[in-house]
Design a protein around this motif. Structure first.
Motif, PDB file in Angstrom:
ATOM      1  N   GLU A  77     -48.403 -31.262  -1.791  1.00 18.84           N
ATOM      2  CA  GLU A  77     -49.513 -32.151  -1.431  1.00 18.84           C
ATOM      3  C   GLU A  77     -49.073 -33.609  -1.497  1.00 18.84           C
ATOM      4  O   GLU A  77     -49.396 -34.401  -0.604  1.00 18.84           O
ATOM      5  N   LEU A  78     -48.340 -33.958  -2.545  1.00 19.86           N
ATOM      6  CA  LEU A  78     -47.862 -35.335  -2.671  1.00 19.86           C
ATOM      7  C   LEU A  78     -46.877 -35.682  -1.561  1.00 19.86           C
ATOM      8  O   LEU A  78     -46.884 -36.799  -1.035  1.00 19.86           O
ATOM      9  N   THR A  79     -46.035 -34.721  -1.177  1.00 21.58           N
ATOM     10  CA  THR A  79     -45.092 -34.954  -0.081  1.00 21.58           C
ATOM     11  C   THR A  79     -45.849 -35.221   1.211  1.00 21.58           C
ATOM     12  O   THR A  79     -45.491 -36.139   1.966  1.00 21.58           O
ATOM     13  N   ASP A  80     -46.881 -34.438   1.480  1.00 24.28           N
ATOM     14  CA  ASP A  80     -47.700 -34.667   2.678  1.00 24.28           C
ATOM     15  C   ASP A  80     -48.339 -36.049   2.648  1.00 24.28           C
ATOM     16  O   ASP A  80     -48.366 -36.760   3.660  1.00 24.28           O
ATOM     17  N   GLN A  81     -48.856 -36.429   1.500  1.00 23.14           N
ATOM     18  CA  GLN A  81     -49.487 -37.740   1.379  1.00 23.14           C
ATOM     19  C   GLN A  81     -48.477 -38.857   1.600  1.00 23.14           C
ATOM     20  O   GLN A  81     -48.775 -39.851   2.254  1.00 23.14           O
ATOM     21  N   VAL A  82     -47.262 -38.693   1.070  1.00 20.60           N
ATOM     22  CA  VAL A  82     -46.228 -39.705   1.264  1.00 20.60           C
ATOM     23  C   VAL A  82     -45.855 -39.798   2.736  1.00 20.60           C
ATOM     24  O   VAL A  82     -45.678 -40.899   3.279  1.00 20.60           O
ATOM     25  N   GLN A  83     -45.750 -38.655   3.422  1.00 21.92           N
ATOM     26  CA  GLN A  83     -45.425 -38.664   4.851  1.00 21.92           C
ATOM     27  C   GLN A  83     -46.516 -39.383   5.649  1.00 21.92           C
ATOM     28  O   GLN A  83     -46.218 -40.155   6.565  1.00 21.92           O
ATOM     29  N   ASP A  88     -48.436 -44.306   8.403  1.00 20.53           N
ATOM     30  CA  ASP A  88     -49.359 -45.447   8.438  1.00 20.53           C
ATOM     31  C   ASP A  88     -48.601 -46.764   8.308  1.00 20.53           C
ATOM     32  O   ASP A  88     -48.941 -47.754   8.954  1.00 20.53           O
ATOM     33  N   GLN A  89     -47.575 -46.763   7.476  1.00 24.79           N
ATOM     34  CA  GLN A  89     -46.782 -47.973   7.291  1.00 24.79           C
ATOM     35  C   GLN A  89     -46.047 -48.337   8.586  1.00 24.79           C
ATOM     36  O   GLN A  89     -45.993 -49.502   8.965  1.00 24.79           O
ATOM     37  N   LYS A  90     -45.496 -47.336   9.272  1.00 26.46           N
ATOM     38  CA  LYS A  90     -44.815 -47.594  10.544  1.00 26.46           C
ATOM     39  C   LYS A  90     -45.790 -48.137  11.578  1.00 26.46           C
ATOM     40  O   LYS A  90     -45.482 -49.080  12.308  1.00 26.46           O
ATOM     41  N   THR A  91     -46.993 -47.549  11.633  1.00 26.62           N
ATOM     42  CA  THR A  91     -48.004 -48.020  12.577  1.00 26.62           C
ATOM     43  C   THR A  91     -48.397 -49.463  12.272  1.00 26.62           C
ATOM     44  O   THR A  91     -48.515 -50.293  13.176  1.00 26.62           O
ATOM     45  N   THR A  92     -48.565 -49.760  11.002  1.00 32.36           N
ATOM     46  CA  THR A  92     -48.918 -51.122  10.595  1.00 32.36           C
ATOM     47  C   THR A  92     -47.804 -52.099  10.948  1.00 32.36           C
ATOM     48  O   THR A  92     -48.060 -53.203  11.434  1.00 32.36           O
ATOM     49  N   LEU A  93     -46.558 -51.696  10.716  1.00 33.13           N
ATOM     50  CA  LEU A  93     -45.418 -52.552  11.045  1.00 33.13           C
ATOM     51  C   LEU A  93     -45.345 -52.816  12.544  1.00 33.13           C
ATOM     52  O   LEU A  93     -45.106 -53.952  12.972  1.00 33.13           O
ATOM     53  N   GLU A  94     -45.574 -51.785  13.355  1.00 30.57           N
ATOM     54  CA  GLU A  94     -45.576 -51.963  14.808  1.00 30.57           C
ATOM     55  C   GLU A  94     -46.687 -52.918  15.233  1.00 30.57           C
ATOM     56  O   GLU A  94     -46.474 -53.787  16.087  1.00 30.57           O
ATOM     57  N   ALA A  95     -47.860 -52.770  14.637  1.00 37.04           N
ATOM     58  CA  ALA A  95     -48.975 -53.659  14.976  1.00 37.04           C
ATOM     59  C   ALA A  95     -48.656 -55.100  14.575  1.00 37.04           C
ATOM     60  O   ALA A  95     -48.937 -56.042  15.329  1.00 37.04           O
ATOM     61  N   LEU A  96     -48.065 -55.277  13.414  1.00 36.50           N
ATOM     62  CA  LEU A  96     -47.700 -56.629  12.979  1.00 36.50           C
ATOM     63  C   LEU A  96     -46.643 -57.239  13.891  1.00 36.50           C
ATOM     64  O   LEU A  96     -46.712 -58.427  14.219  1.00 36.50           O
ATOM     65  N   ASN A  97     -45.669 -56.439  14.294  1.00 41.16           N
ATOM     66  CA  ASN A  97     -44.648 -56.949  15.213  1.00 41.16           C
ATOM     67  C   ASN A  97     -45.266 -57.346  16.552  1.00 41.16           C
ATOM     68  O   ASN A  97     -44.932 -58.394  17.108  1.00 41.16           O
ATOM     69  N   HIS A  98     -46.180 -56.514  17.048  1.00 42.06           N
ATOM     70  CA  HIS A  98     -46.856 -56.832  18.306  1.00 42.06           C
ATOM     71  C   HIS A  98     -47.652 -58.128  18.181  1.00 42.06           C
ATOM     72  O   HIS A  98     -47.579 -59.007  19.055  1.00 42.06           O
ATOM     73  N   LEU A  99     -48.411 -58.257  17.105  1.00 42.55           N
ATOM     74  CA  LEU A  99     -49.213 -59.468  16.905  1.00 42.55           C
ATOM     75  C   LEU A  99     -48.324 -60.700  16.728  1.00 42.55           C
ATOM     76  O   LEU A  99     -48.653 -61.785  17.216  1.00 42.55           O
TER      77      LEU A  99
END
Length: 121
Positions: A77-83, A88-99
């Motif tokens: 369960e913890l592994t799934d949550q970390v994944q 989410d972190q990658k998506t946030t990073l992509e959004a920040l780079n775009h902005l």
């Protein structure tokens, strides 16, 4: 100073100190009891049962297997949550780079317009 006028003035003060001390000690005991209760809840959640001497004497291998299985499920369960968090972190990073790129383009356009307007005709 009040004892000069009232010889019994020490009694309410001592009573207040005694009752306040009693309340503080009870609060400390309540905090300790709450911590022990939380630890028992945590142990129950991990092992699926409350730890006791009787449990140790009956089928220790089965208990260890069950505990290991519960821990493995927790790890999965913890592994799934970390994944999910990594995604989410990658998506946030992509959004920040775009902005950031949009902001840089906007800033370049703004500076270009400012430079164009400051040039004499």
């Amino acid at each position: 100073e009040i004892m000069v006028y009232k010889y019994w003035a020490w009694a309410p003060f001592c009573t207040f100190v005694f009752i306040s001390g009693f309340i503080v000690v009870n609060l400390l005991i309540a905090v300790i009891c709450d911590a022990v209760y939380e630890l028992n809840d945590f142990a129950e959640a991990i092992t699926g049962q409350l730890p006791s001497d009787d449990d140790k004497s009956t089928d220790e291998e089965g208990g260890k297997f069950a505990q290991r299985k519960i821990l493995q499920e927790s790890v999965f369960e913890l592994t799934d949550q970390v994944q999910k968090l990594i995604g989410d972190q990658k998506t946030t990073l992509e959004a920040l780079n775009h902005l950031t790129n949009e902001l840089v383009e906007y800033d370049d356009d703004f500076r270009q317009k400012e430079t164009d307007s400051s040039l004499p005709d």
